[in-house]
Design a protein around this motif. Structure first.
Motif, short mmCIF file in Angstrom:
data_model
loop_
_atom_site.label_atom_id
_atom_site.label_comp_id
_atom_site.label_asym_id
_atom_site.label_seq_id
_atom_site.Cartn_x
_atom_site.Cartn_y
_atom_site.Cartn_z
N THR A 1 0.84 -1.20 0.00
CA THR A 1 0.00 0.00 0.00
C THR A 1 0.88 1.26 0.00
O THR A 1 2.10 1.17 0.11
CB THR A 1 -0.92 0.05 1.24
N GLU A 2 0.23 2.37 -0.05
CA GLU A 2 0.92 3.67 0.03
C GLU A 2 0.75 4.29 1.42
O GLU A 2 0.98 5.48 1.59
CB GLU A 2 0.34 4.62 -1.03
N VAL A 3 0.34 3.49 2.38
CA VAL A 3 0.14 4.00 3.74
C VAL A 3 1.49 4.46 4.30
O VAL A 3 2.49 3.74 4.19
CB VAL A 3 -0.48 2.89 4.65
N PRO A 4 1.53 5.66 4.89
CA PRO A 4 2.79 6.15 5.46
C PRO A 4 3.33 5.22 6.57
O PRO A 4 2.57 4.47 7.19
CB PRO A 4 2.42 7.52 6.04
N VAL A 5 4.61 5.33 6.82
CA VAL A 5 5.33 4.43 7.72
C VAL A 5 4.68 4.31 9.10
O VAL A 5 4.42 3.20 9.57
CB VAL A 5 6.80 4.89 7.87
N VAL A 6 4.46 5.41 9.76
CA VAL A 6 3.94 5.35 11.14
C VAL A 6 2.52 4.82 11.15
O VAL A 6 2.16 4.03 12.03
CB VAL A 6 4.06 6.72 11.83
N ARG A 7 1.71 5.17 10.18
CA ARG A 7 0.35 4.62 10.12
C ARG A 7 0.39 3.12 9.88
O ARG A 7 -0.40 2.37 10.47
CB ARG A 7 -0.48 5.31 9.04
N ALA A 8 1.28 2.67 9.02
CA ALA A 8 1.43 1.22 8.80
C ALA A 8 1.84 0.52 10.08
O ALA A 8 1.36 -0.57 10.40
CB ALA A 8 2.47 0.96 7.70
N SER A 9 2.70 1.17 10.84
CA SER A 9 3.14 0.61 12.11
C SER A 9 2.01 0.56 13.13
O SER A 9 1.88 -0.41 13.88
CB SER A 9 4.30 1.43 12.67
N ILE A 10 1.18 1.58 13.15
CA ILE A 10 0.03 1.59 14.07
C ILE A 10 -0.94 0.47 13.71
O ILE A 10 -1.42 -0.24 14.60
CB ILE A 10 -0.66 2.98 14.06
N ILE A 11 -1.20 0.28 12.43
CA ILE A 11 -2.07 -0.82 12.00
C ILE A 11 -1.49 -2.16 12.48
O ILE A 11 -2.20 -3.00 13.04
CB ILE A 11 -2.24 -0.82 10.46
N ALA A 12 -0.19 -2.34 12.27
CA ALA A 12 0.47 -3.59 12.67
C ALA A 12 0.42 -3.78 14.19
O ALA A 12 0.18 -4.89 14.67
CB ALA A 12 1.92 -3.58 12.20
N LEU B 1 9.37 5.50 16.50
CA LEU B 1 9.42 5.41 15.04
C LEU B 1 9.09 6.77 14.41
O LEU B 1 9.73 7.19 13.44
CB LEU B 1 8.45 4.34 14.53
N TYR B 2 8.14 7.47 14.98
CA TYR B 2 7.76 8.79 14.48
C TYR B 2 8.94 9.77 14.55
O TYR B 2 9.24 10.48 13.59
CB TYR B 2 6.57 9.34 15.28
N VAL B 3 9.61 9.79 15.70
CA VAL B 3 10.75 10.70 15.87
C VAL B 3 11.86 10.35 14.89
O VAL B 3 12.45 11.25 14.26
CB VAL B 3 11.26 10.66 17.34
N ALA B 4 12.14 9.06 14.73
CA ALA B 4 13.19 8.65 13.80
C ALA B 4 12.82 9.02 12.36
O ALA B 4 13.66 9.51 11.59
CB ALA B 4 13.43 7.14 13.91
N THR B 5 11.56 8.78 12.00
CA THR B 5 11.11 8.99 10.61
C THR B 5 10.98 10.47 10.28
O THR B 5 11.53 10.94 9.27
CB THR B 5 9.76 8.30 10.38
N TYR B 6 10.29 11.22 11.11
CA TYR B 6 9.99 12.61 10.77
C TYR B 6 10.94 13.61 11.44
O TYR B 6 11.10 14.73 10.94
CB TYR B 6 8.53 12.94 11.13
N GLY B 7 11.56 13.22 12.52
CA GLY B 7 12.51 14.12 13.19
C GLY B 7 13.90 14.02 12.59
O GLY B 7 14.58 15.04 12.42
N PHE B 8 14.34 12.80 12.28
CA PHE B 8 15.69 12.59 11.76
C PHE B 8 15.73 12.14 10.30
O PHE B 8 16.79 11.91 9.75
CB PHE B 8 16.43 11.57 12.65
N HIS B 9 14.56 11.92 9.72
CA HIS B 9 14.43 11.47 8.33
C HIS B 9 15.12 10.13 8.09
O HIS B 9 15.66 9.89 7.02
CB HIS B 9 14.92 12.54 7.34
N TRP B 10 15.08 9.28 9.11
CA TRP B 10 15.60 7.92 8.98
C TRP B 10 14.40 7.06 8.59
O TRP B 10 13.72 6.50 9.44
CB TRP B 10 16.20 7.42 10.29
N ASP B 11 14.15 6.97 7.30
CA ASP B 11 12.92 6.32 6.87
C ASP B 11 13.11 5.25 5.79
O ASP B 11 12.18 4.89 5.10
CB ASP B 11 11.90 7.35 6.41
N SER B 12 14.32 4.74 5.65
CA SER B 12 14.50 3.61 4.74
C SER B 12 13.81 2.39 5.36
O SER B 12 13.56 2.37 6.57
CB SER B 12 15.98 3.31 4.52
N PRO B 13 13.48 1.38 4.57
CA PRO B 13 12.86 0.18 5.16
C PRO B 13 13.69 -0.42 6.31
O PRO B 13 13.13 -0.80 7.34
CB PRO B 13 12.76 -0.79 3.98
#
Length: 169
Positions: free
Chosen positions: A43-54, A101-113
Protein backbone atom coordinates in the motif's frame (compact mmCIF):
# COMPACT_ATOMS: atom_id res chain seq x y z
CA UNK A 1 8.52 -22.75 54.58
CA UNK A 2 11.96 -21.24 55.00
CA UNK A 3 12.69 -17.81 53.60
CA UNK A 4 15.21 -18.96 50.93
CA UNK A 5 12.71 -21.57 49.69
CA UNK A 6 9.98 -18.95 49.41
CA UNK A 7 12.32 -16.65 47.48
CA UNK A 8 13.32 -19.49 45.16
CA UNK A 9 9.67 -20.36 44.53
CA UNK A 10 8.84 -16.75 43.73
CA UNK A 11 11.83 -16.42 41.41
CA UNK A 12 10.88 -19.67 39.66
CA UNK A 13 7.29 -18.43 39.25
CA UNK A 14 8.56 -15.11 37.87
CA UNK A 15 10.85 -16.96 35.45
CA UNK A 16 7.92 -19.08 34.20
CA UNK A 17 5.84 -15.93 33.79
CA UNK A 18 8.63 -14.21 31.84
CA UNK A 19 9.00 -17.21 29.52
CA UNK A 20 5.26 -17.33 28.82
CA UNK A 21 5.07 -13.55 28.39
CA UNK A 22 8.07 -13.75 26.06
CA UNK A 23 6.54 -16.55 23.99
CA UNK A 24 3.31 -14.62 23.46
CA UNK A 25 5.22 -11.39 22.92
CA UNK A 26 7.58 -13.06 20.45
CA UNK A 27 4.65 -14.31 18.42
CA UNK A 28 3.20 -10.79 18.60
CA UNK A 29 6.47 -9.31 17.31
CA UNK A 30 6.34 -11.68 14.32
CA UNK A 31 2.74 -10.66 13.61
CA UNK A 32 3.64 -6.99 14.12
CA UNK A 33 6.57 -7.05 11.69
CA UNK A 34 4.74 -9.19 9.12
CA UNK A 35 1.74 -6.85 9.02
CA UNK A 36 3.97 -3.75 9.10
CA UNK A 37 6.09 -4.85 6.16
CA UNK A 38 3.13 -6.17 4.17
CA UNK A 39 1.24 -2.90 4.58
CA UNK A 40 4.37 -0.94 3.61
CA UNK A 41 5.01 -3.03 0.51
CA UNK A 42 1.44 -3.45 -0.72
CA UNK A 43 0.00 0.00 0.00
CA UNK A 44 0.92 3.67 0.03
CA UNK A 45 0.14 4.00 3.74
CA UNK A 46 2.79 6.15 5.46
CA UNK A 47 5.33 4.43 7.72
CA UNK A 48 3.94 5.35 11.14
CA UNK A 49 0.35 4.62 10.12
CA UNK A 50 1.43 1.22 8.80
CA UNK A 51 3.14 0.61 12.11
CA UNK A 52 0.03 1.59 14.07
CA UNK A 53 -2.07 -0.82 12.00
CA UNK A 54 0.47 -3.59 12.67
CA UNK A 55 0.57 -2.79 16.39
CA UNK A 56 -3.23 -2.95 16.65
CA UNK A 57 -3.34 -6.34 14.89
CA UNK A 58 -0.55 -7.69 17.11
CA UNK A 59 -2.31 -6.35 20.22
CA UNK A 60 -5.41 -8.36 19.35
CA UNK A 61 -3.46 -11.59 18.91
CA UNK A 62 -1.44 -10.88 22.05
CA UNK A 63 -4.55 -10.46 24.20
CA UNK A 64 -5.68 -13.95 23.23
CA UNK A 65 -2.24 -15.35 23.99
CA UNK A 66 -1.93 -13.60 27.33
CA UNK A 67 -5.46 -14.45 28.51
CA UNK A 68 -5.50 -18.09 27.39
CA UNK A 69 -1.82 -19.04 27.76
CA UNK A 70 0.47 -16.76 29.76
CA UNK A 71 -2.07 -15.63 32.36
CA UNK A 72 -4.72 -18.34 32.11
CA UNK A 73 -4.45 -19.01 35.85
CA UNK A 74 -5.14 -15.40 36.80
CA UNK A 75 -8.36 -13.86 38.01
CA UNK A 76 -11.02 -14.19 35.31
CA UNK A 77 -13.72 -12.19 37.04
CA UNK A 78 -14.38 -8.79 35.54
CA UNK A 79 -13.44 -9.45 31.93
CA UNK A 80 -14.79 -6.04 30.90
CA UNK A 81 -12.43 -4.36 33.35
CA UNK A 82 -9.58 -6.59 32.23
CA UNK A 83 -10.12 -5.86 28.54
CA UNK A 84 -10.55 -2.13 29.20
CA UNK A 85 -7.27 -1.96 31.13
CA UNK A 86 -5.53 -4.14 28.54
CA UNK A 87 -6.60 -1.78 25.76
CA UNK A 88 -5.65 1.29 27.80
CA UNK A 89 -2.15 0.03 28.60
CA UNK A 90 -1.78 -1.32 25.05
CA UNK A 91 -2.60 2.16 23.75
CA UNK A 92 0.16 3.62 25.93
CA UNK A 93 2.49 0.92 24.59
CA UNK A 94 1.39 1.82 21.05
CA UNK A 95 2.32 5.46 21.68
CA UNK A 96 5.72 4.46 23.10
CA UNK A 97 6.44 2.04 20.25
CA UNK A 98 5.30 4.27 17.43
CA UNK A 99 6.48 7.50 19.05
CA UNK A 100 10.06 6.32 18.69
CA UNK A 101 9.42 5.41 15.04
CA UNK A 102 7.76 8.79 14.48
CA UNK A 103 10.75 10.70 15.87
CA UNK A 104 13.19 8.65 13.80
CA UNK A 105 11.11 8.99 10.61
CA UNK A 106 9.99 12.61 10.77
CA UNK A 107 12.51 14.12 13.19
CA UNK A 108 15.69 12.59 11.76
CA UNK A 109 14.43 11.47 8.33
CA UNK A 110 15.60 7.92 8.98
CA UNK A 111 12.92 6.32 6.87
CA UNK A 112 14.50 3.61 4.74
CA UNK A 113 12.86 0.18 5.16
CA UNK A 114 15.86 -1.01 7.22
CA UNK A 115 15.85 2.08 9.44
CA UNK A 116 12.09 1.86 9.92
CA UNK A 117 12.35 -1.78 10.99
CA UNK A 118 15.23 -1.02 13.37
CA UNK A 119 13.35 1.81 15.08
CA UNK A 120 10.14 -0.21 15.16
CA UNK A 121 12.09 -2.99 16.88
CA UNK A 122 13.57 -0.56 19.41
CA UNK A 123 10.13 0.91 20.05
CA UNK A 124 8.68 -2.57 20.61
CA UNK A 125 11.48 -3.29 23.09
CA UNK A 126 10.86 -0.18 25.16
CA UNK A 127 7.08 -0.62 25.02
CA UNK A 128 7.43 -4.28 26.06
CA UNK A 129 9.01 -3.30 29.37
CA UNK A 130 6.04 -1.05 30.08
CA UNK A 131 3.53 -3.65 28.92
CA UNK A 132 5.01 -6.42 31.07
CA UNK A 133 4.84 -4.26 34.19
CA UNK A 134 1.35 -2.92 33.50
CA UNK A 135 -0.25 -6.20 32.38
CA UNK A 136 1.01 -8.19 35.35
CA UNK A 137 0.30 -5.39 37.84
CA UNK A 138 -3.07 -4.11 36.64
CA UNK A 139 -4.62 -6.29 33.95
CA UNK A 140 -3.96 -9.96 34.71
CA UNK A 141 -3.90 -9.79 38.49
CA UNK A 142 -3.11 -12.78 40.64
CA UNK A 143 -5.92 -14.27 42.60
CA UNK A 144 -5.81 -12.95 46.18
CA UNK A 145 -5.75 -16.38 47.80
CA UNK A 146 -3.22 -17.97 45.45
CA UNK A 147 -0.55 -18.54 48.09
CA UNK A 148 -3.14 -19.92 50.48
CA UNK A 149 -4.39 -22.32 47.81
CA UNK A 150 -0.86 -23.46 46.96
CA UNK A 151 -0.12 -24.03 50.63
CA UNK A 152 -3.34 -26.01 51.07
CA UNK A 153 -2.61 -28.09 47.97
CA UNK A 154 0.90 -28.89 49.16
CA UNK A 155 -0.50 -29.82 52.58
CA UNK A 156 -3.04 -32.12 50.95
CA UNK A 157 -0.36 -33.64 48.73
CA UNK A 158 1.83 -34.31 51.77
CA UNK A 159 -1.14 -35.71 53.65
CA UNK A 160 -2.00 -38.08 50.82
CA UNK A 161 1.37 -39.80 51.21
CA UNK A 162 0.51 -41.00 54.69
CA UNK A 163 -0.72 -44.55 54.86
CA UNK A 164 -4.46 -44.74 55.13
CA UNK A 165 -6.05 -47.06 57.59
CA UNK A 166 -8.36 -49.52 55.94
CA UNK A 167 -11.76 -49.73 57.51
CA UNK A 168 -13.36 -52.65 55.76
CA UNK A 169 -16.47 -54.20 57.16
Amino acid sequence: MSEPSAVRLRLAALARELVKFGAVGGAGVVVNFAVFNLVRQLTEVPVVRASIIATVVATGTNYLGYRYFAYRDRDKRGRTRELTLFLLFSAVGLVIENGLLYVATYGFHWDSPLQSNIFKFLGIGVATLFRFWSYRTWVFRTLPAREAIETAESFLADGSRRPRSSSRK
